[in-house]
Design an enzyme around this catalytic site. Structure first.
Site, short mmCIF file in Angstrom:
data_model
loop_
_atom_site.label_atom_id
_atom_site.label_comp_id
_atom_site.label_asym_id
_atom_site.label_seq_id
_atom_site.Cartn_x
_atom_site.Cartn_y
_atom_site.Cartn_z
N HIS A 113 0.85 -1.18 0.00
CA HIS A 113 0.00 0.00 0.00
C HIS A 113 0.89 1.24 0.00
CE1 HIS A 113 -3.24 2.74 0.82
NE2 HIS A 113 -2.67 3.14 1.95
N ASP B 228 0.50 5.30 -0.07
CA ASP B 228 -0.35 6.48 -0.05
C ASP B 228 0.09 7.43 -1.16
OD1 ASP B 228 -2.18 5.97 2.06
OD2 ASP B 228 -0.59 6.33 3.52
N ASP C 188 -7.58 1.35 3.16
CA ASP C 188 -7.14 2.32 4.16
C ASP C 188 -7.88 3.65 4.05
OD1 ASP C 188 -5.58 3.34 6.27
OD2 ASP C 188 -4.15 4.21 4.87
N HIS D 100 -7.45 9.45 -0.26
CA HIS D 100 -8.01 9.47 1.10
C HIS D 100 -7.17 10.19 2.15
CE1 HIS D 100 -5.76 5.54 1.15
NE2 HIS D 100 -5.33 6.06 2.28
#
Length: 1042
Positions: free
Chosen positions: A261, A263, A373, A578
Site C-alpha cells: 500500500h 499512499d 485504508d 483518502h
C-alpha cells in the site's frame, strides 16, 4: 560417541536459548545470526552529489560527483543525494552469493546499467542488494552502481513523531556501504528457527504442537555449530521433518498475496510517491523473477500511470508479469479515494478512469474493489461498484473502530438501493503482514465468521510508505504451507480468494447501509479550503461537460474537449485520495492540491466560455450575456448582473431546465411590478432585523442570532422555543493522537457559545429583490467573522454568507440551529441519495456517530414539518436531539501546522418546510445553492429567446450528468446519468429538444445493455427507477446537417 541423554526442559530457558541463538543483539560473536554475512569488503570508491530536484537518471549521472564516505550526512529534507558506488569483488569470493550492504535513513533506489533494480529502505528491511546469486569464473569483478537516496524516510520526515510536521532541516546519514558474502543456508535456518519460536509462543504451553516446535528448535541448536556449515543440513532436516507434518482438510486457508500500500500523498508530496512506486515495484519485480509462485497485487491507476511516464522499462516489466499472472492490478479506481466526501459522480469517475486504464494497459477490468485504508464507506458504493463491473470488495479499516467491533470479516454488503457485493476484511486486521506465526494465528482466531467462511486474505509487505514484500516473508510463508497445528498458507491471488469465498456465499450474513468508521471523524472538516476546492471543482466539471455536450449536439463544428476534461478530471480524482481531500496530509501536499484546484478552475472556466460561445453561435440578437441553468428544473432566481462600468445590478431571471435565457436588459426605469411578494427589511428600535419575502420570515436579534424563522403560509415557527439559532460554538479539540484525523467524543463536553455584543447588526440590502443584514463577531482574541444574512424574492431558504479569519490552535468551530421539531432520526444527503441516522445515543453504535458526514443538506423532520440545513462546501455535521449542527473549521497542528489558518468564505442556508423534505423541494434547493446560474458573455449575438435541452416529468429523479461518451467511436453520443432521489419507485419521462437518433441503457462504464433499448418518440423517452437507483443512458445524436 554416546547419544545425548534426554533431559527435562524448562520452558522459559529452552525458549530463550533459541531466541539468543538467532538474536541480532546478543551473542552475535558465536550465534547463528552473527554468521549470516561472511567476509566483508569496502567499496572501491564512493562519491556523491546533492540536488533539490528529483532528477531523471540520465541527468543525474552527468552531474559533478564529489568524494564521499560512510558516515557522511546529507540533506536537508526533500532533497536528493545521488551516490556513485564503484565496486571490486575479491577473487576469493567465486562461488559465493554477493551482496551490496547499504544502510541509510533515507529511502534509496539502486540503478544498474541505467535501469532501476531494487529499493533500499532500512525501515522496510531492505538493506542489501544481491549483486549475484553465485559469482562465476567469467563474471565481471568490477562494476559501478548508482544509488538515488531521498532525503526522507519511509514515512516522511516528521519532527519528533511520525505525524508531526516535517522537519525542514533534517539531515540524513549513510551508515553502511560495503560488499559482503551472504550465507543463504544460514538465512533459511534462521527462518525455520524463528517460525518454530513463533509456533511455540503462539500455541502456548497447553498445546502439544507448541512443545514439539520448541523441542525441535532446541535440538536444532544442539546440532548446529555456526562455525561449521557441515552441521547445517542436520539442523535443516529436523526443521523439514517438523514442517512436513501435515494438517487436516478442515484447516482454515490463508491466501497470501504480496502487497504494498502506497499512499498517493500523505506525509510526503505527490512527486515523492512517484519514486516510492519505483522503489517498491522494482523490488517486487525482482521477487517475481526469483519466485515464480509469488503474486503481487497493485491498486491505483494513477501510480501506474506515473511509473509508465517516469520509468518506462520498469513499467514494461510490470506488464510482462501481468501477462504471467504474477502482477495483478486490483481496485479499478484512479486512486484509493476517500469513501465519504467525493460526490456520486466523482466516485463513478474514479472507476471509469481506473477501469479504462487497466483495460487499456493490462487487457482486463478489475473484478475487485480494493480500498484497504480509507475512513468509511458510503452506502452507495455497492451500486457504483456493480455498475462498474465489480462484485467483490476488500478493505480492513473498520478494524480501527474506536467504540464497537465490527461483527464480520466476510459478509454480503447491501447498498442504499439494495445492490449486494461480497466483502472481505482480512481478519488479521492489516494490509502489511510480514509472514510471522503470530499474524497467521491471529488471522484465524480473530475471524468473526468462523463456520461461515474458511478462507481469508493475508496481505504481506511493508506499506503506507511503500517498501513491499521481502524474500524473507516469502520464505516464511512457503515453510508454513500446510503445517500441522497452523492454518494452511498458500501463495494466492484475489480471484482465488474470492472464488473460494463465493463458494460459501449462501452461509454469509448481510450488512445493510453505510460502513461507518468510528474514528477519523475530524477528516470531514480539516483543511476547509481543500473541501471547498473539491466541491467547487466537482461543480465546474459538471457544468463544462454539460455545456460542451449541448454545444456538440447543436453545432456542426464544435469539438468536445475530451482530452482536456480527462486531464482535469484526473487532477480532481487525484485530490480525492483518502489523505488529501480529507486534509490529513502535510503542508506541501495541501499546497499542491490547491494548485490542482486552481488549474481546474482556470481551464474549466475557459472551456465554459468556449462552450457557451458555440452554444449560441448563429443565434440572432445583440451581443450580450447568456444566463445558463445546468440543473434539470426551471429556476427563477435573483442574479447580480455585471454593468459596463463594473458595478452590478440585481435582476430576477427565469431560466428553463438545462438550458439558457438571455440576460434581461439593465432597468432604465423604476422596477416593474414583481410576480412575487418583494422582500421587506425592517429594523426595530432594539436593533433587531426582520426579513420577509412572503414565504419565510426571518428575525435576527441585535447580535445576529436567529430568534425566529416562520413559514408564512402556515405560521409555523421553526426555531425551538426559548432558543437561539445561528449560534456559533467553540470546542476544545485535542484528540488522543491523530490530530488532523480525529475529533473525540469528549470535545462535546467543552462547548462554549461564542458571545456577541449587542448593536452589531446592520441592514445591508434594503429589500425588493433582495434583503439582507450583516454583523461582525469576535470569536476569540485571534479570530473573527463577518456574516451577511440574505433573503431573496421567491426563495424558500435564508442564506448565511460567512467570512472567517481563523487563527486558532486545537479549537473546533460549529454553528447550531435548535429546531422546533422532534424526531428520533435525521436525514443526511450522501452520493446519489440520502440516509437516516439517529438523533439519540441509545446504543454504543448510536453514540459512536456523534460527528458524521453529509453532502449538500441535512434535514430534521416530524410529520408535516421539518427544517433543512444546506451548505455549499461543508461535510461535517450532526443532529443531537433537536439541534442541527454544521461543523465549520478545525485547527489541528499535525501533520500540517498551518492547516485551516487564514481566511475562509462559505455559505450555509436554512429552509423550513411543510410536509416531507422530498415534497417540499429541499433536494433541488440544495442543488441550486451549489450550482448557481451561470452568467456567461456571448462572444457574438446573444440568443433572444430561452431554450431548454432536457426536462424531467418527475421531481423524484435528478439528471446528474450529461457528457460525451468515452469511446472514440461514439463521438456524437452523449451519456446521461440520472438517479432516483426520493427513495421511491417511479416512472420518469425524459424530454429533450436535442436531435436524438437512438437511446439505450448502459452501465457506469458506458457499455451498452443488450436489452436496454429505449423507445424514443415525440422527443421523449421513459425510464423506470427503483429507490435510489442510478441509471445511465447513451443518446446517439443524429449526424449534423451539412
Amino acid at each position: 560417541m554416546a547419544a545425548a541423554v534426554p533431559a527435562l526442559k524448562h520452558w522459559r530457558t529452552a525458549l530463550e536459548r533459541v531466541e539468543k541463538f538467532v538474536s541480532p543483539l546478543y551473542f552475535t560473536d558465536c550465534n547463528l545470526r552473527g554468521r549470516l554475512f561472511g567476509q566483508r569488503h569496502p567499496v572501491a570508491a564512493l562519491s556523491s552529489f546533492l540536488t533539490p530536484e528529483r532528477l531523471r537518471y540520465q541527468d543525474a549521472v552527468q552531474q559533478d560527483f564529489r568524494p564521499a564516505q560512510v558516515g557522511d550526512r546529507f540533506g536537508p529534507t526533500w532533497w536528493t543525494c545521488w551516490f556513485r558506488v564503484e565496486l571490486i569483488i575479491p577473487e576469493a569470493w567465486i562461488g559465493q552469493e554477493i551482496h551490496l550492504c547499504w544502510e541509510s535513513d533515507g529511502e534509496g533506489l539502486v540503478w544498474r546499467d541505467g535501469e532501476p533494480v531494487q529499493g533500499l529502505t532500512t525501515e522496510g528491511e531492505k538493506n542489501s542488494y544481491i549483486l549475484t546469486n553465485r559469482l562465476g569464473e567469467g563474471d565481471p569483478r568490477s562494476l559501478t552502481l548508482y544509488v538515488e537516496v531521498a532525503c526522507s524516510g519511509l514515512l516522511g520526515a516528521g519532527k519528533g513523531t511520525m505525524i508531526a510536521p516535517p522537519d525542514p532541516e533534517k539531515m540524513f546519514q549513510l551508515k553502511r556501504a560495503e560488499l559482503a558474502v551472504f550465507h543463504r543456508d544460514i538465512h533459511l535456518l534462521l527462518v525455520d528457527l524463528e517460525l518454530l519460536l513463533g509456533i511455540a509462543k503462539g500455541l502456548g504451553k497447553d498445546n502439544q504442537r507448541s512443545f514439539q516446535a520448541l523441542y525441535t528448535a532446541n535440538q536444532m541448536v544442539n546440532v548446529c555449530d555456526p562455525a561449521r556449515p557441515e552441521t547445517f543440513p542436520v539442523a535443516q532436516a529436523l526443521a523439514s521433518h517438523f514442517f512436513g507434518q501435515r494438517g487436516g482438510d478442515s484447516q482454515h486457508t490463508l491466501h497470501a498475496m504480496g502487497h504494498c500500500h502506497i499512499d498517493t500523498a500523505w506525509l510526503w508530496p505527490f512527486k515523492e510517491t512517484v519514486r516510492k512506486c519505483a522503489r517498491s515495484w522494482v523490488t517486487a519485480v525482482k521477487l517475481m523473477e526469483q519466485n515464480a509462485d509469488f503474486i503481487f497485487v497493485c491498486s491505483q491507476a494513477q501510480q501506474l500511470e506515473w511509473v509508465k511516464s517516469h520509468y518506462p522499462s520498469l513499467y514494461a516489466q510490470l506488464q510482462e508479469f501481468a501477462c504471467r499472472g504474477q502482477f495483478v492490478p486490483v481496485g479499478g479506481t484512479w486512486v484509493e479515494m476517500d469513501g465519504n466526501l467525493p460526490s456520486g459522480e466523482a466516485m463513478v469517475r474514479q472507476f471509469l478512469q481506473g477501469q479504462r486504464f487497466f483495460l487499456q494497459e493490462f487487457g482486463k477490468l478489475c473484478s475487485e474493489f480494493w480500498l484497504p485504508d480509507t475512513f468509511g464507506y458510503s452506502a452507495q458504493l455497492p451500486q457504483i461498484m456493480r455498475g462498474c463491473g465489480i462484485t467483490r470488495f476488500l478493505t480492513q479499516k473498520l478494524s480501527w473502530n474506536l467504540v464497537n467491533s465490527f461483527p464480520h470479516h466476510t459478509f454480503l454488503w447491501e447498498g442504499l438501493d439494495g445492490s449486494p457485493v461480497l466483502v472481505h476484511f482480512p481478519p488479521g486486521d492489516s494490509y502489511g503482514m510480514q509472514g510471522n506465526v503470530e499474524e497467521v494465528l491471529k488471522t484465524v482466531t480473530n475471524n468473526q465468521d468462523k463456520g461461515r467462511a474458511n478462507h481469508s486474505a493475508f496481505l504481506f509487505g511493508f506499506g503506507d510508505g511503500g517498501g513491499g514484500p521481502t524474500q524473507t516473508m516469502l520464505d516464511r510463508l512457503r515453510r508454513l504451507d500446510h503445517t500441522d497445528g497452523l492454518p494452511r498458507v498458500q501463495l494466492s491471488s484475489p480471484d482465488q480468494l474470492f472464488q473460494a469465498l463465493e463458494s460459501d456465499q449462501g452461509k454469509l450474513c448481510t450488512w445493510v447501509g453505510e460502513l461507518f468508521l468510528e474514528l477519523h471523524n475530524g477528516t470531514y472538516t480539516t483543511h476547509a479550503q481543500i473541501k471547498k476546492g473539491n466541491r467547487e471543482c466537482e461543480r465546474i466539471l459538471h457544468d463544462v461537460e454539460l455545456l460542451s455536450s449541448l454545444a456538440l449536439a447543436r453545432g456542426t463544428h464544435f469539438l468536445y474537449p475530451a482530452a482536456q476534461l480527462q486531464h482535469l478530471w484526473r487532477l480532481l480524482l487525484l485530490n480525492q485520495f483518502h489523505d488529501v481531500v480529507t486534509g490529513s496530509c502535510i503542508q506541501l501536499v495541501a499546497e499542491d492540491a490547491m494548485k490542482h484546484y486552481e488549474d481546474i478552475r482556470s481551464h474549466g472556466n475557459t472551456l465554459l466560455s468556449a462552450a457557451a460561445g458555440a452554444l449560441c453561435a448563429g443565434e440572432p440578437g445583440p451581443k450580450g450575456l447568456l444566463v445558463v441553468n445546468t440543473l434539470p428544473w426551471k429556476r427563477t432566481e435573483v442574479l447580480a448582473l455585471p454593468n459596463p462600468g463594473g458595478a452590478q445590478t440585481l435582476a430576477l431571471v427565469t431560466v428553463p431546465s438545462i438550458g439558457y435565457a438571455p440576460a434581461p436588459p439593465a432597468p432604465t426605469s423604476p422596477q416593474p411590478l414583481l410576480p412575487q411578494q418583494p422582500v421587506s427589511v425592517m429594523q426595530e428600535t432594539d436593533g433587531s432585523v426582520t426579513l420577509d419575502n412572503g414565504i419565510i420570515r426571518v428575525r435576527l436579534d441585535p447580535t445576529g442570532h436567529l430568534t425566529s424563522l416562520i413559514l408564512v403560509a402556515s405560521g409555523r415557527e421553526a426555531v425551538a422555543e426559548g432558543a437561539l439559532g445561528n449560534q456559533f460554538v467553540l470546542f476544545d479539540d485535542v484528540p488522543l493522537y491523530w490530530d488532523a484525523w480525529d475529533v473525540m467524543d469528549y470535545h462535546l463536553e467543552t462547548r462554549k457559545p461564542v458571545l456577541a455584543q449587542a448593536g452589531t447588526l446592520a441592514v445591508g440590502s434594503e429589500g425588493g429583490l433582495r434583503g439582507s443584514a450583516w454583523f461582525l463577531l469576535q470569536i476569540s482574541p485571534s479570530s473573527r467573522l463577518s456574516q451577511e444574512v440574505v433573503l431573496d424574492i421567491g426563495c424558500p431558504y435564508v442564506r448565511f454568507h460567512t467570512e472567517v479569519y481563523w487563527h486558532e490552535a486545537h479549537k473546533f468551530l460549529k454553528v447550531e440551529f435548535p429546531a422546533r421539531v422532534r424526531s428520533p432520526q435525521a436525514t443526511y444527503e450522501i452520493q446519489f441519495g440520502h440516509l437516516q441516522r439517529p438523533t439519540h445515543y441509545n446504543t454504543s453504535w448510536d453514540w459512536a456517530r456523534f460527528e458524521v458526514w453529509t453532502h449538500r443538506w441535512m434535514d430534521l423532520s416530524e410529520h408535516g414539518f421539518g427544517l433543512a440545513l444546506l451548505n455549499d462546501c461543508k461535510y461535517g455535521a450532526s443532529v443531537r436531539g433537536n439541534i442541527l449542527s454544521l461543523s465549520l473549521l478545525r485547527a489541528p497542528k499535525a501533520p500540517d501546522a498551518t492547516a485551516d489558518m487564514g481566511c475562509h468564505k462559505f455559505t450555509y442556508a436554512l429552509m423550513p418546510h411543510e410536509g416531507s423534505f422530498q415534497d417540499a423541494g429541499v433536494i433541488p434547493a440544495a442543488y441550486s445553492l451549489n450550482f448557481p446560474l451561470l452568467v456567461l458573455p456571448a462572444p457574438g449575438p446573444a440568443p433572444t429567446t430561452a431554450w431548454s435541452a432536457f426536462s424531467l416529468s418527475s421531481p423524484a429523479v435528478v439528471l446528474e450528468t450529461i457528457k460525451q461518451a468515452e469511446t472514440i467511436t461514439q463521438k456524437r453520443t452523449l451519456v446521461l446519468r440520472l438517479y432516483e432521489a426520493h427513495g421511491s419507485h417511479v416512472n420518469c419521462w425524459v424530454h429533450t429538444s436535442l436531435p436524438v437518433q437512438e437511446a439505450v441503457l448502459c452501465d457506469l462504464l458506458e457499455r451498452r445493455d443488450p436489452a436496454g433499448h429505449l423507445p424514443f418518440q415525440d422527443s421523449r423517452l421513459k425510464v423506470t427507477f427503483s429507490p435510489f437507483q442510478v441509471r445511465s443512458l447513451l443518446l446517439v445524436l443524429q449526424p449534423p446537417s451539412t
